[in-house]
Motif scaffolding. Structure first.
Motif, short mmCIF file in Angstrom:
data_model
loop_
_atom_site.label_atom_id
_atom_site.label_comp_id
_atom_site.label_asym_id
_atom_site.label_seq_id
_atom_site.Cartn_x
_atom_site.Cartn_y
_atom_site.Cartn_z
N MET A 1 0.89 -1.18 0.05
CA MET A 1 -0.10 0.00 0.05
C MET A 1 1.02 1.27 -0.17
SD MET A 1 -3.14 -0.65 -0.09
CE MET A 1 -4.75 -1.42 0.38
N ASP A 2 1.90 1.24 0.67
CA ASP A 2 2.87 2.23 0.69
C ASP A 2 3.32 2.77 -0.60
OD1 ASP A 2 2.64 2.20 3.46
OD2 ASP A 2 4.45 1.20 3.75
N THR A 3 3.22 2.07 -1.68
CA THR A 3 3.68 2.47 -2.97
C THR A 3 2.91 3.58 -3.77
OG1 THR A 3 3.11 0.42 -4.09
CG2 THR A 3 5.31 0.45 -3.08
N TYR A 4 1.67 3.48 -3.30
CA TYR A 4 0.69 4.23 -3.95
C TYR A 4 0.32 5.45 -3.61
CZ TYR A 4 -0.56 -0.36 -6.21
OH TYR A 4 -0.37 -1.47 -6.63
N PRO A 5 0.46 6.64 -4.36
CA PRO A 5 0.11 7.87 -3.58
C PRO A 5 -1.45 8.06 -3.15
CG PRO A 5 0.17 7.89 -6.21
CD PRO A 5 0.65 6.65 -5.63
N SER A 6 -1.40 8.87 -2.12
CA SER A 6 -2.92 9.07 -1.59
C SER A 6 -3.54 10.07 -2.39
CB SER A 6 -2.80 9.46 -0.09
OG SER A 6 -2.51 8.34 0.70
N VAL A 7 -4.82 9.96 -2.40
CA VAL A 7 -5.59 11.27 -3.10
C VAL A 7 -6.15 11.98 -1.93
CG1 VAL A 7 -6.49 9.83 -4.99
CG2 VAL A 7 -7.86 9.93 -2.99
N ASP A 8 -6.54 13.18 -1.97
CA ASP A 8 -7.08 14.16 -1.08
C ASP A 8 -8.68 13.36 -0.87
OD1 ASP A 8 -8.40 16.02 0.47
OD2 ASP A 8 -8.44 17.54 -1.15
N ALA A 9 -8.66 12.99 0.43
CA ALA A 9 -9.85 12.33 1.01
C ALA A 9 -11.28 13.10 0.96
CB ALA A 9 -9.65 11.45 2.11
N SER A 10 -11.04 14.34 1.03
CA SER A 10 -12.30 15.26 1.05
C SER A 10 -13.24 15.34 0.14
CB SER A 10 -11.77 16.54 1.46
OG SER A 10 -11.15 17.29 0.46
N PRO A 11 -13.11 15.09 -1.18
CA PRO A 11 -13.79 14.89 -2.28
C PRO A 11 -14.72 13.66 -1.96
CG PRO A 11 -11.97 15.51 -3.39
CD PRO A 11 -11.53 15.26 -1.87
N TYR A 12 -14.24 12.49 -1.30
CA TYR A 12 -14.90 11.38 -1.19
C TYR A 12 -15.62 11.17 -0.08
CZ TYR A 12 -11.48 10.12 -4.94
OH TYR A 12 -10.74 10.14 -6.11
N GLN A 13 -15.61 12.22 0.93
CA GLN A 13 -16.34 12.12 2.17
C GLN A 13 -17.73 12.20 2.09
OE1 GLN A 13 -14.41 14.77 5.18
NE2 GLN A 13 -15.22 13.37 6.84
N VAL A 14 -18.42 11.41 2.88
CA VAL A 14 -20.04 11.52 2.97
C VAL A 14 -20.20 11.69 4.34
CG1 VAL A 14 -20.44 10.33 0.74
CG2 VAL A 14 -20.14 9.05 2.94
N PHE A 15 -21.61 12.42 4.73
CA PHE A 15 -22.05 12.54 6.14
C PHE A 15 -23.44 11.95 6.14
CE2 PHE A 15 -18.89 15.90 5.38
CZ PHE A 15 -18.17 15.78 6.49
N GLY A 16 -23.66 10.89 7.09
CA GLY A 16 -24.91 10.14 7.19
C GLY A 16 -25.59 10.70 8.34
N ALA A 17 -26.81 10.29 8.59
CA ALA A 17 -27.51 10.69 9.64
C ALA A 17 -26.94 10.15 11.03
CB ALA A 17 -28.98 10.22 9.39
N HIS A 18 -26.15 8.91 10.97
CA HIS A 18 -25.26 8.46 11.91
C HIS A 18 -24.00 8.26 11.52
CE1 HIS A 18 -24.37 4.94 14.61
NE2 HIS A 18 -25.18 5.43 15.36
N PRO A 19 -22.93 8.23 12.63
CA PRO A 19 -21.53 7.90 12.26
C PRO A 19 -21.22 6.56 11.56
CG PRO A 19 -21.72 8.75 14.70
CD PRO A 19 -23.24 8.50 14.15
N THR A 21 -22.94 5.53 9.25
CA THR A 21 -23.36 5.82 7.72
C THR A 21 -22.30 7.10 7.07
OG1 THR A 21 -25.31 7.03 8.37
CG2 THR A 21 -25.57 4.79 7.78
N SER A 22 -21.68 7.64 7.93
CA SER A 22 -20.57 8.57 7.47
C SER A 22 -19.13 7.80 7.30
CB SER A 22 -20.30 9.59 8.72
OG SER A 22 -21.60 10.29 8.86
N GLY A 23 -18.37 8.53 6.45
CA GLY A 23 -17.26 7.95 6.11
C GLY A 23 -16.88 8.54 4.69
N TRP A 24 -16.25 7.56 3.59
CA TRP A 24 -15.82 7.77 2.58
C TRP A 24 -16.22 6.98 1.33
CZ3 TRP A 24 -13.40 7.82 7.16
CH2 TRP A 24 -12.90 8.85 7.55
#
Length: 145
Positions: A1-19, A21-24
């Motif tokens: 996993m360390d060889t792959y560059p990370s994307v900015d996670a913020s465009p993938y983030q979702v907010f559900g009615a309960h934690p 159902t929240s995440g990415w």
């Protein structure tokens, strides 16, 4: 996993009615639709055509407390708006202990472990064991651990 560059996670983030159902959320070039939960114990799951498996497998998942699974599910596809594409050769690592990388146009690898923000000696709840679990799906063959 360390060889792959990370994307900015913020465009993938979702907010559900309960934690739970929240995440990415993200999709892969092969058509999987995945959700990584904000709650580390819940890990990541994907629905859709799972490469390298028999035709009826449409669900793959892993978490900090459960080894990976490849199975047939009756939850159906994750419906709703299109999930943003996680591009081939990139990974998402949002800090919840789950990292997923699109390793090829038809491949995805995910690892669930204790988040780096947790102390290494964080005890597991009495009814669960913490561990490193995950899966690799690709046309040449898929497996879990």
């Amino acid at each position: 996993m360390d060889t792959y560059p990370s994307v900015d996670a913020s465009p993938y983030q979702v907010f559900g009615a309960h934690p739970s159902t929240s995440g990415w959320v993200f999709s892969t070039p092969s058509g999987l639709r995945c959700q990584a939960s904000l709650i580390a114990d819940l890990g990541v799951f994907c629905t859709g055509p799972v490469p390298g498996t028999r035709g009826d497998v449409d669900y793959v998942a892993a978490s900090l407390t459960r080894p990976g699974v490849l199975t047939r599910s009756d939850i159906g596809d994750l419906a709703g708006d299109p999930f943003p594409l996680l591009p081939t050769g990139a990974k998402i690592a949002a800090g919840n202990g789950v990292e997923c990388a699109v390793i090829s146009d038809d491949g995805l690898a995910c690892l669930a472990k204790k988040p780096d923000s947790w102390s290494p000696d964080t005890p597991a709840p009495p009814d669960r064991e913490y561990g490193e679990h995950g899966f690799v799906v690709r046309a040449q063959g898929s497996w879990t651990f």
